[in-house]
Design a protein around this motif. Structure first.
Motif, mmCIF file in Angstrom:
data_model
loop_
_atom_site.group_PDB
_atom_site.id
_atom_site.type_symbol
_atom_site.label_atom_id
_atom_site.label_comp_id
_atom_site.label_asym_id
_atom_site.label_seq_id
_atom_site.Cartn_x
_atom_site.Cartn_y
_atom_site.Cartn_z
ATOM 1 N N HIS A 142 13.532 -27.585 -18.804
ATOM 2 C CA HIS A 142 12.570 -27.272 -19.855
ATOM 3 C C HIS A 142 11.228 -26.797 -19.307
ATOM 4 O O HIS A 142 10.653 -25.846 -19.828
ATOM 5 N N THR A 143 10.716 -27.437 -18.245
ATOM 6 C CA THR A 143 9.376 -27.113 -17.753
ATOM 7 C C THR A 143 9.374 -26.098 -16.616
ATOM 8 O O THR A 143 8.349 -25.481 -16.358
ATOM 9 N N GLY A 144 10.462 -25.950 -15.909
ATOM 10 C CA GLY A 144 10.505 -25.030 -14.777
ATOM 11 C C GLY A 144 9.917 -25.627 -13.509
ATOM 12 O O GLY A 144 9.775 -24.955 -12.493
ATOM 13 N N ARG A 145 9.577 -26.911 -13.548
ATOM 14 C CA ARG A 145 8.978 -27.607 -12.412
ATOM 15 C C ARG A 145 10.073 -28.099 -11.468
ATOM 16 O O ARG A 145 11.145 -28.508 -11.908
ATOM 17 N N ILE A 146 9.811 -28.066 -10.158
ATOM 18 C CA ILE A 146 10.769 -28.553 -9.167
ATOM 19 C C ILE A 146 10.742 -30.078 -9.158
ATOM 20 O O ILE A 146 9.685 -30.695 -9.108
ATOM 21 N N LEU A 147 11.941 -30.687 -9.229
ATOM 22 C CA LEU A 147 12.063 -32.141 -9.308
ATOM 23 C C LEU A 147 12.242 -32.761 -7.924
ATOM 24 O O LEU A 147 12.942 -32.202 -7.075
ATOM 25 N N SER A 148 11.647 -33.940 -7.730
ATOM 26 C CA SER A 148 11.868 -34.699 -6.503
ATOM 27 C C SER A 148 13.209 -35.420 -6.609
ATOM 28 O O SER A 148 13.809 -35.490 -7.679
ATOM 29 N N LYS A 149 13.688 -35.977 -5.511
ATOM 30 C CA LYS A 149 14.961 -36.696 -5.489
ATOM 31 C C LYS A 149 14.930 -37.881 -6.455
ATOM 32 O O LYS A 149 15.899 -38.132 -7.160
ATOM 33 N N GLU A 150 13.804 -38.607 -6.501
ATOM 34 C CA GLU A 150 13.679 -39.762 -7.377
ATOM 35 C C GLU A 150 13.710 -39.346 -8.847
ATOM 36 O O GLU A 150 14.345 -39.998 -9.684
ATOM 37 N N LEU A 165 15.110 -36.658 -10.046
ATOM 38 C CA LEU A 165 16.458 -36.182 -10.330
ATOM 39 C C LEU A 165 17.409 -37.356 -10.559
ATOM 40 O O LEU A 165 18.215 -37.342 -11.496
ATOM 41 N N ASP A 166 17.296 -38.404 -9.736
ATOM 42 C CA ASP A 166 18.120 -39.608 -9.923
ATOM 43 C C ASP A 166 17.814 -40.279 -11.263
ATOM 44 O O ASP A 166 18.726 -40.756 -11.949
ATOM 45 N N ALA A 167 16.553 -40.298 -11.646
ATOM 46 C CA ALA A 167 16.167 -40.892 -12.925
ATOM 47 C C ALA A 167 16.740 -40.083 -14.091
ATOM 48 O O ALA A 167 17.191 -40.645 -15.092
ATOM 49 N N LYS A 168 16.746 -38.755 -13.955
ATOM 50 C CA LYS A 168 17.320 -37.904 -15.010
ATOM 51 C C LYS A 168 18.833 -38.109 -15.111
ATOM 52 O O LYS A 168 19.389 -38.111 -16.209
ATOM 53 N N HIS A 169 19.509 -38.284 -13.971
ATOM 54 C CA HIS A 169 20.955 -38.552 -13.998
ATOM 55 C C HIS A 169 21.242 -39.872 -14.719
ATOM 56 O O HIS A 169 22.171 -39.959 -15.521
ATOM 57 N N ALA A 170 20.434 -40.887 -14.438
ATOM 58 C CA ALA A 170 20.617 -42.186 -15.093
ATOM 59 C C ALA A 170 20.342 -42.074 -16.591
ATOM 60 O O ALA A 170 21.072 -42.647 -17.407
ATOM 61 N N ALA A 171 19.320 -41.315 -16.955
ATOM 62 C CA ALA A 171 18.998 -41.138 -18.374
ATOM 63 C C ALA A 171 20.091 -40.332 -19.084
ATOM 64 O O ALA A 171 20.388 -40.580 -20.254
#
Length: 192
Positions: free
Chosen positions: A14-22, A24-30
């Protein structure tokens, strides 16, 4: 021919911002807890019960290759051939387990693993025998492609309406060079 892009970083859908590993892991859990739009259960892989003739042909081909490997002094290859025959036997006799597939607002969940929209590239539908498949090309290094069997309860039209909002749709199946080689090999060597 479709071009698929692999990226070393993950960009937010949605934002086009680069995600950190943490992040990305939080988004997978969500994503695992996100609201389900559509879900179905299907086998993990295509399964076709095989006849005795099939196993006889496999054993004869294996014996020929084993004898050739022994004649050329490639004893390690004998072990590889035996291992491949064992895997073929197990896959042909053991029925696959059922897993649940879900499409949520954040991505696709297959077998308990979340694939975010940012990690997915495009999709198409295909048939293998009587089985209908949803194939999703990913931007990941592994797996590069999700092959999901569709159950009778879910229609291709319903999936198309949902997935087209997030991913590019290919009207015809996309085949890589490896797919074409494998298909030609399957046509030439018939074990049934």
């Amino acid at each position: 021919m479709a071009q698929f892009h692999k990226s070393e970083y993950h960009e937010d859908h949605h934002t086009g911002r680069i995600l950190s590993k943490e992040e990305l892991d939080a988004k997978h859990a969500a994503a695992l807890d996100a609201k389900t739009i559509i879900s179905w259960k299907s086998p993990v892989r295509i399964f076709k019960s095989r006849s005795k003739k099939y196993f006889t042909k496999i054993a004869l081909y294996a014996l020929i290759f084993i004898l050739a490997a022994i004649a050329f002094g490639e004893f390690f290859l004998v072990g590889v051939i035996i291992a491949v025959v064992f895997v073929v036997y197990v896959l042909a006799t053991a029925a696959p387990e059922l897993i649940e597939h879900k499409i949520t607002g954040m991505g696709i969940i297959s077998g308990g693993r979340a694939f975010l929209w940012e990690e997915l590239d495009s999709f198409w539908f295909d048939r293998r025998g009587d089985d209908r498949l949803l194939l999703v090309q990913t931007r990941l290094h592994f797996p590069t492609r999700l092959i999901i069997l569709l159950s009778v309860t879910v229609t291709e039209r319903a999936l198309l309406d949902i997935l087209e909002k997030h991913l590019h749709f290919h009207a015809a199946p996309v085949h890589t060079l490896f797919d074409k080689w494998a298909h030609q090999l399957q046509k030439r060597i018939n074990f049934d």
